[in-house]
Design an enzyme around this catalytic site. Structure first.
Site, PDB file in Angstrom:
ATOM      1  N   CYS A  90     -30.886  -5.147-102.463  1.00 44.10           N
ATOM      2  CA  CYS A  90     -32.199  -5.543-102.514  1.00 44.10           C
ATOM      3  C   CYS A  90     -32.717  -5.699-101.418  1.00 44.10           C
ATOM      4  O   CYS A  90     -32.133  -6.239-100.423  1.00 44.10           O
ATOM      5  CB  CYS A  90     -32.346  -6.827-103.680  1.00 44.10           C
ATOM      6  N   HIS A 110      -5.772  25.746-107.363  1.00 42.60           N
ATOM      7  CA  HIS A 110      -5.016  24.879-108.398  1.00 42.60           C
ATOM      8  C   HIS A 110      -5.727  24.260-109.405  1.00 42.60           C
ATOM      9  O   HIS A 110      -5.230  23.212-109.945  1.00 42.60           O
ATOM     10  CB  HIS A 110      -4.169  23.473-107.330  1.00 42.60           C
ATOM     11  N   ASN A 149     -30.753 -11.765-103.063  1.00 43.62           N
ATOM     12  CA  ASN A 149     -29.992 -10.286-102.895  1.00 43.62           C
ATOM     13  C   ASN A 149     -28.594 -10.833-102.766  1.00 43.62           C
ATOM     14  O   ASN A 149     -28.084 -11.574-102.131  1.00 43.62           O
ATOM     15  CB  ASN A 149     -30.263  -9.866-101.407  1.00 43.62           C
ATOM     16  N   GLY A 150     -27.637  -9.997-103.760  1.00 43.83           N
ATOM     17  CA  GLY A 150     -26.425 -10.558-103.904  1.00 43.83           C
ATOM     18  C   GLY A 150     -25.827 -10.657-105.319  1.00 43.83           C
ATOM     19  O   GLY A 150     -26.738 -10.178-106.269  1.00 43.83           O
TER      20      GLY A 150
END
Ligand code: M6R
Length: 616
Positions: A2, A512, A99-100
């Site tokens: 943020c 493959h 923020n976090g």
């Protein structure tokens, strides 16, 4: 994740907040909000962009010389008006932006609910706002002295998780509090004014003096200035840094998008990255930031590179470079896997963390783990003052300049430039790279920016190819050796900005499994410049052609063989094959860019993404 902005001073805060949020919008863009303080405080917030917020506040009271603003990348709770920041505490005493992630928010929420608290949003941030208020109101009962700072400290001591926080308290309208653990916060110091932000981009036009908050710091800003104490209430000495960032570096300068501007900046960014480190006349190379660990580097038994996303891709190029030039065994790990899987780290192992932002939470946590185990941790970062730059014992900055487009471009090429210089200098010192090879590489590296400039002149041709294939729903990127990580990077670029499914593969692995996907609707982008596996890649192209896949080949100038097989060919100048990633990635960046533009996608702010991932 943020973006956070705060202002306290003598100017009207509103304009500073809105402009700052626009600069920070690359960090998250699903909702935005501000709070302004003018003896009372007013909160405006909404789902959507900063421009929506601007629209919403058109006829509102926007007065106030103190304010905070937030632009969000949702973690807890969908992007809605209610979940947007700022969040008020239940009794309106506090308003905060965050923020976090507060990991124990559920437990804290239950305890607060038992105390009668009710919640309006689904966010962990509102829990924190209420927790601060709870301590504040409870401790001030009976006239006891307990400041907002005391309340913030008490609450943060209960929190598990990461935060960059800015807080206003209704009872102290001339004060702003900021706190940090894990998520970055920078304080800009002006004349009788302060700015707070997640990074320096909104601050540079006002001041070049900044303080990077450390984990556990709590800063109080008011008329008395700045006071800095930690979670244990011990005074901290602010360390003032000068930032060297021009406003022009964070503007689009006539380009339609930041991503395009940043693609075009690569010649300059690479020159800045090697300038002062490489002397092309005397063939001298020295990375000053590695001075204190250089001996250990030359004697290392093992190098572990940790990174995420694009930085992880440049890490793979690094692995090839280190093993080839230094013969030191090198592994590349996703930081998120490394930190959770009990890796073997021996004392003296060299760990190289690569990160553009220097804030990626997984990379940061992996660094801390490696340090604990006794490894020597070196950083390759772009952002000076970032957490990773500060957490590592030595390192090399990439000097790319601010990268604002969410899709990383110049970070990739400058990281590879640094890794090349590292591998060359270690290889020369431990005598695994011969002096004449070293000299050739220096000359080749010197010529790279000019060669990129030449590739950039082909952008119109690349645009035409992009338009032709822009309706694809799937695509495959193939490369061998040094070009395998470029295939991964090309595929990542395409999926993140155009939402076309893309896979990067080692070309030989195609048979493959992925070959089953190929039909006439499938663009296959093949990195096929001349090197020791050229013949093999030609065979891979034929295998795709036999299944009617649409081939877009990146080839060396003058190639005639592949021209006859491929549907589209983009030429790049010849270089040493170890440096080929620096050239071959450029057409892939442009291809993704033009495809995304053709599809009407938001190139700089792709859905669901954010520039720096500061949460796990
Ligand atoms: O800032 P970092 O280099 O640590 O970021 C790592 C990734 O988040 C980043 O490279 C991401 O993958 C980009 N969106 C890629 O374009």
């Amino acid at each position: 994740m943020c973006g956070i902005i705060g202002y306290i001073g003598h100017r009207e805060a509103y304009g500073i907040l809105i402009k700052g949020l626009k600069r920070l919008e690359y960090r998250g863009y699903d909702s935005a909000g501000i709070a302004l303080s003018n003896n009372d405080y007013r909160v405006y917030k909404c789902k959507g962009k900063v421009s929506d917020l601007e629209e919403q506040t058109k006829d509102k009271d926007i007065k106030g010389r103190i304010g905070i603003g937030h632009t969000r990348w949702a973690t807890h709770g969908e992007p809605t008006d209610n979940n947007a920041h700022p969040h008020k505490s239940m009794n309106g005493k506090f308003v905060i932006i965050h923020n976090g992630i507060i990991e124990n928010y559920n437990k804290l929420k239950n305890s607060l609910e038992n105390e009668g608290y009710q919640f309006e949003s689904e966010t962990d941030t509102e829990v924190l706002a209420n927790l601060i208020e709870f301590y504040y109101l409870n401790n001030r009962k009976n006239g006891k002295s307990f400041s907002p700072e005391d309340a913030v400290r008490a609450a943060l001591n209960m929190v598990v998780g990461a935060y960059g926080l800015v807080i206003l308290c209704e009872d102290y309208p001339d004060q702003m509090i900021a706190a940090r653990k894990g998520s970055p916060l920078v304080i800009g110091i002006g004349k009788s004014e302060y700015f707070i932000a997640s990074d320096a981009t909104p601050i540079v036009e006002f001041t070049d003096s900044v303080i990077y908050l450390n984990d556990d710091d709590i800063a109080v800003l008011d008329d008395n200035g700045l006071s800095l104490r930690n979670l244990k209430n011990i005074a901290q000495t602010p360390d003032i840094h000068k930032i060297k960032l021009e406003v022009s570096e964070i503007e689009k300068n006539g380009f339609d998008h930041y991503m395009l501007k940043e693609i075009y900046e690569q010649p300059r960014a690479i020159r800045d990255t090697y300038r002062g480190r490489l002397n092309f006349n005397s063939k001298f190379l020295r990375l000053g930031g590695l001075h204190n660990v250089f001996q250990q580097l030359t004697e290392a038994n093992r190098i572990i590179i940790i990174a995420c996303g694009t930085s992880w891709h440049s890490g793979i190029v690094g692995e090839y470079l280190f093993e080839e030039f230094t013969r030191i065994s090198t592994e590349v790990e996703y930081a998120s896997e490394f930190r959770y899987r009990n890796p073997v780290i021996n004392k003296g192992d060299i760990v190289i963390a690569i990160s553009q932002s220097g804030e990626t939470a997984d990379t940061l946590a992996a660094i801390q783990l490696a340090k604990k185990a006794g490894a020597i941790v070196i950083g390759i970062c772009n952002v000076v003052g970032s957490s990773i730059a500060r957490e590592t014992v030595a390192g090399v900055f990439t000097h790319a300049g601010p990268e604002i487009g969410v899709a990383s471009t110049k970070a990739f090429t400058t990281q590879i430039t640094v890794l090349t210089m590292m591998a060359m200098s270690i290889g020369l010192a431990n005598k695994k790279l011969a002096k004449d090879e070293f000299t050739v590489l220096i000359d080749e590296l010197y010529a790279i920016p000019e060669k990129i400039e030449k590739i950039l002149t082909k952008s119109e041709k690349i645009k035409k190819i992009a338009i032709e294939i822009s309706n694809a729903t799937n695509s495959l990127y193939l490369g061998r050796g040094y070009l395998f990580p470029v295939a991964l990077e090309g595929a990542l670029k395409l999926k993140e900005i155009s939402y076309i499914h893309a896979e990067g593969y080692p070309a030989a692995e195609m048979k493959h499994g992925p070959i089953a996907l190929i039909d006439e609707k499938m663009p296959v982008i093949v990195l096929a410049t001349e090197d020791k596996s050229y013949e093999k890649i030609v065979s891979n192209i034929q295998e795709v052609k036999a299944r009617k896949g649409v081939i877009i080949a990146i080839v060396t100038e003058g190639d005639t063989t592949i021209k006859q097989m491929a549907d589209y060919v983009i030429e790049v100048p010849k270089t040493d094959f170890a440096l080929a990633p620096l050239l071959t990635v450029i057409p892939l960046q442009l291809l993704s860019y033009y495809i995304a533009v053709e599809r009407g996608c938001n190139v700089d702010q792709p859905r669901n993404l954010a520039k720096s991932v500061t949460v796990e």
